[in-house]
Design an enzyme around this catalytic site. Sequence first.
Site, PDB file in Angstrom:
ATOM      1  N   HIS A  78      14.081  12.989  10.128  1.00  0.00           N
ATOM      2  CA  HIS A  78      13.115  11.992  10.625  1.00  0.00           C
ATOM      3  C   HIS A  78      13.842  10.698  10.977  1.00  0.00           C
ATOM      4  CE1 HIS A  78      12.779   9.616   6.845  1.00  0.00           C
ATOM      5  NE2 HIS A  78      12.910  10.785   6.235  1.00  0.00           N
ATOM      6  N   ASP A  80      12.439   7.515  11.225  1.00  0.00           N
ATOM      7  CA  ASP A  80      11.944   6.255  10.671  1.00  0.00           C
ATOM      8  C   ASP A  80      12.603   6.005   9.325  1.00  0.00           C
ATOM      9  OD1 ASP A  80      10.473   8.462   9.579  1.00  0.00           O
ATOM     10  OD2 ASP A  80       8.997   7.060   8.779  1.00  0.00           O
ATOM     11  N   GLU A 147       7.734   9.755   8.968  1.00  0.00           N
ATOM     12  CA  GLU A 147       7.742  10.570   7.755  1.00  0.00           C
ATOM     13  C   GLU A 147       7.398   9.718   6.543  1.00  0.00           C
ATOM     14  OE1 GLU A 147       9.634  12.448   4.149  1.00  0.00           O
ATOM     15  OE2 GLU A 147       9.962  10.479   5.016  1.00  0.00           O
ATOM     16  N   GLU A 148       7.886   8.479   6.535  1.00  0.00           N
ATOM     17  CA  GLU A 148       7.782   7.635   5.341  1.00  0.00           C
ATOM     18  C   GLU A 148       6.364   7.148   5.047  1.00  0.00           C
ATOM     19  OE1 GLU A 148      10.081   7.553   3.305  1.00  0.00           O
ATOM     20  OE2 GLU A 148      11.900   7.953   4.427  1.00  0.00           O
TER      21      GLU A 148
END
Length: 191
Positions: A78, A80, A147-148
């Site tokens: 990912h 981010d 994702e975070e």
Amino acid sequence: MSKDAIAGLEPKLVWEYFYGITQVPHPSKKEEKIRAHVREFATTNNFEFVEDEVGNIVIKVPATAGYENAPTMVIQGHIDMVCEKNKGTEHDFENDPLKIYRDGDWITAEGTTLGADNGIGVAAGMAFATDPEAIHGPLELLCTVDEETGMTGVNALQPGFISGKTLLNLDSEEDGAFYVGCSGGQDTRGY
């Protein structure tokens, strides 16, 4: 607090790509700049890429000569990062590059999170795709967004966006651990 922080680190390609990622702002839900960086990587290396409605990017890397008929492997990370800073640190995660430095055997950032989750995974995929010594079948580098703060990218993946049947996710929870599983948000422990 410059590229000197990665001088002499191996594998060199991984660290060079990681440094490049640290210089591009990439907070969750605001990945426009890092997406442009990923597209530039693909274009510079003459790799085809596709982007979906939420901003996920898949880069199609041709196989090493003689391995064209091997199964396609998907390498996923990912793009981010968690954006946290120490009290008193002035840093604009939407516009400022990270200030990285070496502290003994560690690479860290001055007053902020480093973004190694999952910048190092994305960098490893980029390095593998461009390493002239690497031998591989067709690759798909899957770069997902957000994702975070919600798993938006993976939750929005549509059938057919990737063609590979085997996916190697380069984001894990624990150093030195190798996870085998399928999609989901649950831990299982074998006894």
